[in-house]
Design an enzyme around this catalytic site. Structure first.
Site, PDB file in Angstrom:
ATOM      1  N   ASP A 272     149.269 -27.368  88.719  1.00  0.00           N
ATOM      2  CA  ASP A 272     148.056 -26.624  89.048  1.00  0.00           C
ATOM      3  C   ASP A 272     148.316 -25.657  90.200  1.00  0.00           C
ATOM      4  OD1 ASP A 272     145.509 -25.687  89.454  1.00  0.00           O
ATOM      5  OD2 ASP A 272     144.688 -27.584  90.226  1.00  0.00           O
ATOM      6  N   LYS A 279     146.126 -21.208  94.759  1.00  0.00           N
ATOM      7  CA  LYS A 279     146.134 -22.142  95.894  1.00  0.00           C
ATOM      8  C   LYS A 279     147.087 -21.633  96.971  1.00  0.00           C
ATOM      9  CE  LYS A 279     145.304 -26.457  93.347  1.00  0.00           C
ATOM     10  NZ  LYS A 279     144.026 -26.815  93.981  1.00  0.00           N
ATOM     11  N   ASP A 290     148.977 -33.456  89.108  1.00  0.00           N
ATOM     12  CA  ASP A 290     147.671 -33.153  88.525  1.00  0.00           C
ATOM     13  C   ASP A 290     147.543 -33.640  87.074  1.00  0.00           C
ATOM     14  OD1 ASP A 290     145.184 -32.255  89.284  1.00  0.00           O
ATOM     15  OD2 ASP A 290     145.519 -30.184  88.633  1.00  0.00           O
ATOM     16  N   ARG A 353     138.026 -29.741  84.973  1.00  0.00           N
ATOM     17  CA  ARG A 353     136.762 -30.000  84.269  1.00  0.00           C
ATOM     18  C   ARG A 353     136.691 -29.197  82.970  1.00  0.00           C
ATOM     19  NH1 ARG A 353     133.334 -28.191  89.392  1.00  0.00           N
ATOM     20  NH2 ARG A 353     135.280 -28.883  90.353  1.00  0.00           N
TER      21      ARG A 353
HETATM   22  N1  BES Z   1     143.747 -30.544  91.076  1.00  0.00           N
HETATM   23  C1  BES Z   1     142.756 -30.065  91.979  1.00  0.00           C
HETATM   24  C2  BES Z   1     142.112 -31.172  92.814  1.00  0.00           C
HETATM   25  C3  BES Z   1     142.977 -31.864  93.832  1.00  0.00           C
HETATM   26  C4  BES Z   1     142.949 -31.459  95.146  1.00  0.00           C
HETATM   27  C5  BES Z   1     143.759 -32.937  93.494  1.00  0.00           C
HETATM   28  C6  BES Z   1     143.714 -32.118  96.082  1.00  0.00           C
HETATM   29  C7  BES Z   1     144.535 -33.593  94.428  1.00  0.00           C
HETATM   30  C8  BES Z   1     144.493 -33.183  95.729  1.00  0.00           C
HETATM   31  C9  BES Z   1     141.642 -29.365  91.191  1.00  0.00           C
HETATM   32  O1  BES Z   1     142.032 -28.732  90.035  1.00  0.00           O
HETATM   33  C10 BES Z   1     141.065 -28.326  92.095  1.00  0.00           C
HETATM   34  O2  BES Z   1     141.771 -27.424  92.427  1.00  0.00           O
HETATM   35  N2  BES Z   1     139.795 -28.491  92.463  1.00  0.00           N
HETATM   36  C11 BES Z   1     139.143 -27.576  93.310  1.00  0.00           C
HETATM   37  C12 BES Z   1     137.761 -27.325  92.747  1.00  0.00           C
HETATM   38  C13 BES Z   1     137.001 -26.238  93.451  1.00  0.00           C
HETATM   39  C14 BES Z   1     137.649 -24.892  93.170  1.00  0.00           C
HETATM   40  C15 BES Z   1     135.586 -26.254  92.974  1.00  0.00           C
HETATM   41  C16 BES Z   1     139.045 -28.200  94.696  1.00  0.00           C
HETATM   42  O3  BES Z   1     138.791 -29.392  94.802  1.00  0.00           O
HETATM   43  O4  BES Z   1     139.258 -27.482  95.667  1.00  0.00           O
HETATM   44 ZN    ZN Z   2     143.709 -29.456  89.098  1.00  0.00          ZN
HETATM   45 MN    MN Z   3     142.701 -26.758  90.370  1.00  0.00          MN
END
Ligand code: BES
Ligand code: ZN
Ligand code: MN
Length: 502
Positions: A272, A279, A290, A353
């Site tokens: 991811d 990111k 992920d 999601r």
């Molecule tokens: N895979 C990430 C979530 C994650 C964050 C897992 C840290 C493990 C450690 C997910 O896909 C993500 O990036 N979520 C975002 C959602 C936001 C953009 C609404 C997040 O949590 O920042």
């Molecule tokens: Zn993710």
């Molecule tokens: Mn993500």
């Protein structure tokens, strides 16, 4: 590793290390530990009196036997306070003790079954927990490193129980403990694989291979099949990557004709980057984890396929790579999921999601009557619950309770979050039926409520393992580094407990 249960007296057993135990605050050991103490001329009692052995949870003290018994050394493992003792402590103690034995170079380790005697636990459950804790504690991932001389390995593990009838029952239980641990270690292996090796195609292949070994049917959808099924949300995530997406479905039919089908749906993002909503570079390598939701589903399906509960279970594994390529989706794009709902892409980093939305729809199409999805879904869940507990969002109290109970029995911690209707307005879109982010407040909950839109009327629970998949708070059965395998054991136990109800 070879595992046996032998009906023998503990003082006659040959081994490189023999594990016995002691509760916190006990000044003269009884039971098997007492027998060993007497055979050693009171050596353990001496160490208790001198304050070197306290019986604290996780404490392991080495006592050399100097030929007084056939075992070369005795390891006295602290059980902690008797009031707090339970099966989870058995796993923790077993893991801590066997790791110490391995570090000492013991190839043959023997142990009493913690809790079966003075601890007053069920002797079968205790034996299963000892084996589970032992195999989880010994786990290492050395796939990409040269094996060194210093890599020590426990080759034989013997449980000792003087009562022959109990020993026989314990042998069956040991098999169960082994199956639970091996399924979890499989999930860990998949999680630890680097993302250049474990691509979506490779993950689907691994799932298919596990199914084949178990004699289970496995269907793998490619992008074309997904297109025909209308999986626009999943395909939108995958389109920025050169790696094609896949959806693997492992089908376990433990109750043909039965009316319950449990679907386990695991997020399989093999890497991811965030996509166009890229990111930051720092710590991005952690995003190889992920796909740990998907890994836990593969691990759980292996446990279920071996223990054969009387229930039908689908393991659904949507997998893709989230990359910022020239064909990547953009913030502002609108995609349509399999159930017809449109989604405005507010942030391409909220991709989990999106792939789960279509996977949940597909699980319903395949006849799922209960759905549990597992995902490293939100940083917000890590903020809320840290690296200790996984978050739960559910549309059904009964299923949520079942998950929490299975978690408790497994020693994996879960905490249910509220899912009030008031949160729903955060994922309303001006242009589509939904948008894929809900803003900063209650981010783990709004992510769950987004998924609820695809579970619709089907009882559903969502497990957010973002904080527990790889950075679990210290516990002896978890390696210091890498994938935890959470919640493979909870998922398998959930299937077993649902099977008991029908
Ligand atoms: N895979 C990430 C979530 C994650 C964050 C897992 C840290 C493990 C450690 C997910 O896909 C993500 O990036 N979520 C975002 C959602 C936001 C953009 C609404 C997040 O949590 O920042
Ligand atoms: Zn993710
Ligand atoms: Mn993500």
């Amino acid at each position: 590793m070879e595992i046996r249960v032998v009906p023998k007296s503990i003082t006659e057993l040959e081994a490189d290390a023999l594990i016995v135990n002691l509760f916190d605050g006990v000044s003269s050991p009884s039971g098997a530990t007492g027998d060993v103490d007497r055979a050693l001329g009171g050596a353990i009692t001496d160490l208790i009196q001198s304050g070197e052995i306290k019986g604290k949870l996780g404490e392991v003290t080495v006592v050399h036997t100097l030929g007084r018994i056939p075992a070369r050394r005795v390891l006295v493992a602290g059980l902690g306070k008797a009031e707090a003792f339970d099966l989870e402590k058995v796993r923790v103690v077993s893991a801590a003790a066997v790791r110490k034995a391995r570090d000492l170079g013991a190839a043959h380790v023997a142990s009493i079954v913690h809790g079966a005697g003075i601890g007053k636990l069920d002797h079968k459950q205790a034996a299963a927990a000892v084996v589970e804790g032992t195999l989880l504690g010994l786990y290492t991932f050395k796939e990409y490193q040269k094996r060194g001389e210093e890599d020590k390995e426990v080759r034989e593990f013997t449980l000792v129980e003087i009562d022959a009838g109990k020993a026989r029952a314990m042998a069956d239980a040991a098999r169960v403990g082994r199956i639970f641990a091996e399924g979890t270690n499989l999930a860990r292996d998949l999680g630890n694989e680097p993302p250049n090796q474990l691509t979506p195609s490779a993950l689907a292949d691994r799932a298919a291979k596990v199914a084949e070994e178990l004699g289970l049917e496995c269907e793998v959808l490619d992008a074309e099949a997904m297109g025909r099924l209308g999986m626009g949300a999943l395909l939108g995530v995958a389109q920025g990557s050169a790696e094609p997406p896949k959806m693997a479905v492992i089908k376990y039919q433990g109750h043909p004709g039965g009316k319950e089908t449990l679907a386990l749906v695991g997020k399989g993002i093999t890497f991811d980057t965030g996509g166009i909503s890229l990111k930051p570079g720092q710590g991005m390598e952690e995003m190889k984890f992920d796909m740990c939701g998907a890994a836990s589903v593969v691990g759980a399906m292996r446990i279920i396929g071996q223990l054969k509960p009387k229930i039908n279970v689908l393991g659904v594994i949507p997998t893709a790579e989230n990359m910022p390529g020239g064909k990547a989706q953009r913030p502002g794009d609108i995609v349509r999921a399999m159930n017809g709902k449109t989604i405005e892409i507010d942030n391409t980093d909220a991709e989990g999601r999106l792939i789960l939305a279509d996977a949940i729809c597909y699980a319903r199409k395949l006849g799922a009557t209960r759905i549990v999805d597992i995902a490293t879904l939100t940083g917000a869940c890590v903020v809320a619950l840290g690296h200790v507990a996984s978050g739960v969002v559910a549309n059904n109290d009964d299923l949520a309770e079942q998950v929490l109970a299975a978690g408790k029995a497994s020693g994996e911690k879960f905490w249910r979050l509220p899912a009030y209707d008031e949160y729903k307005k955060q994922i309303k879109s001006d242009y589509a039926d939904l948008k894929n982010t809900g803003g900063r407040p209650a981010g783990a909950i709004t992510a769950g409520l987004f998924l609820a839109e695809f579970a619709e009327e089907t009882p559903w629970a969502h497990l957010d393992i973002a904080g527990t998949a790889n950075e679990l708070a210290e516990v002896a059965w978890q390696p210091n580094k890498g994938a935890s395998g959470i919640p493979a054991r909870t998922l398998a136990r959930l299937a077993l407990s649902l099977a008991e109800r029908v």
